[in-house]
Design an enzyme around this catalytic site. Structure first.
Site, PDB file in Angstrom:
ATOM      1  N   LYS A   1      -3.201  -0.192   9.045  1.00  0.00           N
ATOM      2  CA  LYS A   1      -3.937   0.925   8.453  1.00  0.00           C
ATOM      3  C   LYS A   1      -4.820   1.517   9.536  1.00  0.00           C
ATOM      4  CE  LYS A   1      -7.930  -1.624   6.626  1.00  0.00           C
ATOM      5  NZ  LYS A   1      -8.795  -1.882   5.464  1.00  0.00           N
TER       6      LYS A   1
ATOM      7  N   THR B   1       6.089  12.758 -26.499  1.00  0.00           N
ATOM      8  CA  THR B   1       6.652  12.269 -25.239  1.00  0.00           C
ATOM      9  C   THR B   1       8.143  12.553 -25.221  1.00  0.00           C
ATOM     10  OG1 THR B   1       5.006  10.542 -25.264  1.00  0.00           O
ATOM     11  CG2 THR B   1       6.861  10.255 -23.742  1.00  0.00           C
TER      12      THR B   1
ATOM     13  N   VAL C   1       1.401  12.168 -34.096  1.00  0.00           N
ATOM     14  CA  VAL C   1       0.986  13.061 -33.010  1.00  0.00           C
ATOM     15  C   VAL C   1       0.529  14.402 -33.588  1.00  0.00           C
ATOM     16  CG1 VAL C   1       1.772  14.329 -30.966  1.00  0.00           C
ATOM     17  CG2 VAL C   1       2.527  11.974 -31.338  1.00  0.00           C
TER      18      VAL C   1
ATOM     19  N   ASN D   1       1.879   5.418 -19.364  1.00  0.00           N
ATOM     20  CA  ASN D   1       2.199   4.331 -20.284  1.00  0.00           C
ATOM     21  C   ASN D   1       2.786   3.122 -19.567  1.00  0.00           C
ATOM     22  OD1 ASN D   1       1.184   5.317 -22.596  1.00  0.00           O
ATOM     23  ND2 ASN D   1       3.136   5.799 -23.574  1.00  0.00           N
TER      24      ASN D   1
ATOM     25  N   LYS E   1       2.927  11.374 -18.237  1.00  0.00           N
ATOM     26  CA  LYS E   1       2.926  10.619 -19.493  1.00  0.00           C
ATOM     27  C   LYS E   1       3.659   9.285 -19.334  1.00  0.00           C
ATOM     28  CE  LYS E   1       2.642   9.185 -23.530  1.00  0.00           C
ATOM     29  NZ  LYS E   1       2.046   9.371 -24.807  1.00  0.00           N
TER      30      LYS E   1
ATOM     31  N   CYS F   1      -3.756 -10.102   4.531  1.00  0.00           N
ATOM     32  CA  CYS F   1      -4.020 -10.794   3.255  1.00  0.00           C
ATOM     33  C   CYS F   1      -2.960 -10.603   2.184  1.00  0.00           C
ATOM     34  CB  CYS F   1      -5.354 -10.329   2.686  1.00  0.00           C
ATOM     35  SG  CYS F   1      -6.725 -10.638   3.794  1.00  0.00           S
TER      36      CYS F   1
ATOM     37  N   PHE G   1      -2.132  11.538 -25.109  1.00  0.00           N
ATOM     38  CA  PHE G   1      -2.399  10.182 -24.615  1.00  0.00           C
ATOM     39  C   PHE G   1      -3.145   9.388 -25.687  1.00  0.00           C
ATOM     40  CE2 PHE G   1      -2.231  13.007 -20.931  1.00  0.00           C
ATOM     41  CZ  PHE G   1      -1.288  12.375 -20.149  1.00  0.00           C
TER      42      PHE G   1
ATOM     43  N   ARG H   1      -0.832  -7.261  11.768  1.00  0.00           N
ATOM     44  CA  ARG H   1      -0.203  -8.273  10.919  1.00  0.00           C
ATOM     45  C   ARG H   1       0.402  -7.629   9.668  1.00  0.00           C
ATOM     46  NH1 ARG H   1      -4.933 -12.563  10.614  1.00  0.00           N
ATOM     47  NH2 ARG H   1      -6.104 -10.626  10.880  1.00  0.00           N
TER      48      ARG H   1
HETATM   49  C1  UDX Z   1      -7.138  -6.386   1.693  1.00  0.00           C
HETATM   50  C2  UDX Z   1      -7.856  -6.333   0.356  1.00  0.00           C
HETATM   51  O1  UDX Z   1      -8.123  -4.973   0.016  1.00  0.00           O
HETATM   52  C3  UDX Z   1      -9.123  -7.124   0.419  1.00  0.00           C
HETATM   53  O2  UDX Z   1      -9.760  -7.102  -0.857  1.00  0.00           O
HETATM   54  C4  UDX Z   1      -8.767  -8.519   0.812  1.00  0.00           C
HETATM   55  O3  UDX Z   1      -9.878  -9.342   0.816  1.00  0.00           O
HETATM   56  C5  UDX Z   1      -8.073  -8.519   2.156  1.00  0.00           C
HETATM   57  O4  UDX Z   1      -6.895  -7.715   2.052  1.00  0.00           O
HETATM   58  P1  UDX Z   1      -7.291  -5.161   4.026  1.00  0.00           P
HETATM   59  O5  UDX Z   1      -6.263  -6.102   4.520  1.00  0.00           O
HETATM   60  O6  UDX Z   1      -8.402  -4.832   4.956  1.00  0.00           O
HETATM   61  O7  UDX Z   1      -7.926  -5.701   2.670  1.00  0.00           O
HETATM   62  O8  UDX Z   1      -6.517  -3.833   3.683  1.00  0.00           O
HETATM   63  P2  UDX Z   1      -6.624  -2.709   2.572  1.00  0.00           P
HETATM   64  O9  UDX Z   1      -7.593  -1.666   2.960  1.00  0.00           O
HETATM   65  O10 UDX Z   1      -6.772  -3.313   1.238  1.00  0.00           O
HETATM   66  O11 UDX Z   1      -5.169  -2.069   2.706  1.00  0.00           O
HETATM   67  C6  UDX Z   1      -3.987  -2.875   2.629  1.00  0.00           C
HETATM   68  C7  UDX Z   1      -2.769  -2.039   2.867  1.00  0.00           C
HETATM   69  O12 UDX Z   1      -2.535  -1.201   1.758  1.00  0.00           O
HETATM   70  C8  UDX Z   1      -2.867  -1.125   4.080  1.00  0.00           C
HETATM   71  O13 UDX Z   1      -1.633  -1.134   4.771  1.00  0.00           O
HETATM   72  C9  UDX Z   1      -3.152   0.210   3.451  1.00  0.00           C
HETATM   73  O14 UDX Z   1      -2.820   1.259   4.297  1.00  0.00           O
HETATM   74  C10 UDX Z   1      -2.306   0.116   2.199  1.00  0.00           C
HETATM   75  N1  UDX Z   1      -2.700   1.021   1.092  1.00  0.00           N
HETATM   76  C11 UDX Z   1      -3.945   0.995   0.574  1.00  0.00           C
HETATM   77  C12 UDX Z   1      -1.757   1.883   0.588  1.00  0.00           C
HETATM   78  O15 UDX Z   1      -0.610   1.895   1.030  1.00  0.00           O
HETATM   79  N2  UDX Z   1      -2.123   2.740  -0.408  1.00  0.00           N
HETATM   80  C13 UDX Z   1      -3.370   2.757  -0.939  1.00  0.00           C
HETATM   81  O16 UDX Z   1      -3.632   3.552  -1.828  1.00  0.00           O
HETATM   82  C14 UDX Z   1      -4.305   1.846  -0.433  1.00  0.00           C
END
Ligand code: UDX
Length: 482
Positions: free
Chosen positions: A334, A130, A11, A219, A215, A273, A159, A341
């Site tokens: 969101k 570190t 370092v 890592n 840091k 998803c 880093f 869901r």
């Molecule tokens: C997601 C995937 O992003 C997408 O690629 C896939 O095909 C389907 O599922 P989506 O369900 O629309 O898409 O939601 P997304 O915008 O990805 O957010 C998912 C969850 O993560 C939300 O509850 C959102 O609020 C949360 N989130 C997202 C965080 O908590 N922090 C973040 O920085 C980003």
């Protein structure tokens, strides 16, 4: 500027050498006399016996005894120095803790010398190696104990990757400076003048503790990412037929979100998803006889996060939900959707009801119909009768004892004022999305604020209060029945 670098290993030596390239007068100090003697020859073979980094020996040879000086006696060089860098080695102990023996020996030695220095100009003492979070503060104490005057402590983590330390020092992707005062920040801006306002390099100024944490986070994120590839990507390509590892890599890493996306901390990620997909992948890998430790941990952490703030409210804020009325702002998983869901709000409601809340007053700009129809049907669970739905956030907040923000709807950003004009302190605001930029105003007015990604802030009673919108003084009960 006159710089002293303490410790000349992987370092310290590249750091000292590159600083000397930028015209600083750099004194590289080490207690190991044979090492210092080797560096002083300026010969590549001698230098590389200790630190073998491409390009390093050339820089040392070029600047030796012009801008770069080696010494085993630090007392000779402390007068007039502006900045000291701690680059001592910090090996691990058996229990995972950091062996701070060398660091503390160097710090104590320097403290004695600085306390006795003639020239009392400002010095900044910077941790470059570190070191555990809180070490800058520890260094401050060491200096204070020995009566050192006019100093500041800072954290400026390296880093660098071995093998590209010179390149990394000349062209870093970021410079992180954690310091306590503007004066110290300014000294370090002069030191790193070539990087301040650079078009490509991030120059971040923050607290010492944040810099130290950056840091470790950096890592461990990189290692987590590697483990994702070794523990999931490689497993898939090994266990299932016809998966091409190289194509898997390209396909997955092309997602432009792999960077800052995901760093917005929340009360858990929901949606149709993520949860279903991770569970399915765990199932598929398990069926192929492969371990899924990382994925299971990820799934568990995300689910736990959905009710974690309620646990924190109970344990940190000592808030009892029993027989309380709680406003729930945001139902969808969101913003800009009515989809619920896997929404964190589902788990929040479940948890609040299990803890005996008397009523939940809910508001969501889009998802209230969805909530009533598909999720909180009182015929399925009579406890859902305790949920009422309101046309505005302010209506939902009226008459409540606490507030929980579950969704990142932009309109919630202005809630700090609404809360003050609607309910009186003591009152607990639980922010699962870090939506309140004006939280300090709330805390000053006596409200407790518990955000994800931040410590509980307890209301300062008797603080400044806003006049209420209807002309009543804040602190009077809102004129609405529960
Ligand atoms: C997601 C995937 O992003 C997408 O690629 C896939 O095909 C389907 O599922 P989506 O369900 O629309 O898409 O939601 P997304 O915008 O990805 O957010 C998912 C969850 O993560 C939300 O509850 C959102 O609020 C949360 N989130 C997202 C965080 O908590 N922090 C973040 O920085 C980003």
């Amino acid at each position: 500027m006159k710089i002293v670098v303490i410790g000349t290993g992987y370092v310290g030596l590249p750091h000292a050498a590159v600083l000397s390239e930028y015209g600083h007068e750099v004194y590289a100090y080490d207690i190991d006399a044979t090492r210092i003697a080797a560096y002083q020859t300026g010969e590549a073979d001698d230098i590389e016996r200790y630190v073998n980094e491409p390009g390093l020996a050339d820089i040392v040879a070029e600047n030796l005894n012009r801008y770069l000086f080696f010494t085993t006696d630090i007392s000779d060089v402390i007068e007039g120095a502006d900045v000291f860098f701690f680059c001592t080695n910090t090996p691990p102990n058996r229990d995972g803790s950091t062996d701070m023996t060398n660091y503390l020996a160097a710090a104590n030695h320097l403290a004695g010398l600085l306390a006795a220095r003639r020239n009392k100009q400002r010095v900044v003492l910077v941790n470059k190696s570190t070191v555990p979070i809180g070490t800058a503060r520890l260094l401050e104490e060491v200096m204070q104990e020995q009566g050192v005057e006019n100093f500041g402590v800072a954290s400026n983590p390296e880093f660098l990757a071995q093998g590209s330390a010179v390149e990394g020092s000349r062209r870093p992707d970021r410079i992180v400076i954690g310091a306590d005062t503007l004066e110290d920040m300014q000294i370090l801006r002069r030191l790193y003048s070539q990087f301040v306002n650079h078009v490509r390099i991030r120059y971040l100024e923050t607290t010492p503790e944040t810099a130290e944490a950056i840091k470790y986070m950096s890592n461990t994120l990189l290692l987590t990412y590697i483990s994702f590839w070794n523990g999931v990507g490689a497993r898939l390509a090994e266990a299932l037929p016809n998966i091409r590892m190289e194509d898997l890599k390209i396909g997955v890493t092309s997602d432009a979100r792999i960077s800052t996306w995901g760093s917005y901390v929340s009360n858990g990620a929901g949606g149709s998803c993520f949860g279903k997909d991770i569970q399915s992948l765990i199932y598929q890998l398990n069926r192929a006889g492969r371990s899924t430790d990382l994925l299971q941990a990820v799934y568990g952490i995300n689910e736990y996060q959905k009710t974690y703030l309620i646990d924190r409210a109970i344990h940190e804020a000592r808030f009892s939900f029993n027989q309380k009325t709680v406003a729930l702002l945001g139902l969808s998983f969101k913003k800009r959707t009515n989809d619920m869901r896997d929404s964190a709000a589902l788990r929040v409601v479940e948890s609040l009801l299990a803890r005996g809340v008397r009523a939940i007053r809910a508001y969501d700009p889009l998802a209230m119909e969805e909530a009533q129809r598909n999720w909180f049907n009182p015929e399925k669970n009579h406890l859902f009768e305790r949920i009422t739905y309101h046309e505005t956030a302010v209506e939902a907040i009226r008459g409540t004892d606490a507030l929980y923000i579950s969704t990142d709807w932009e309109e919630f950003r202005g809630l700090a004022r609404t809360i003050q004009t609607t309910v009186k302190a003591p009152y607990l605001v639980i922010d699962g999305r870090r939506m309140l930029p004006d939280f300090d105003m709330l805390v000053a007015a006596g409200y407790d604020y518990l955000p994800v990604g931040g410590a509980l802030l307890q209301g300062r009673a008797g603080g400044d209060r806003l006049p209420s919108e209807n002309g009543h003084e804040i602190g009077k009960p809102a004129p609405v029945a529960r």
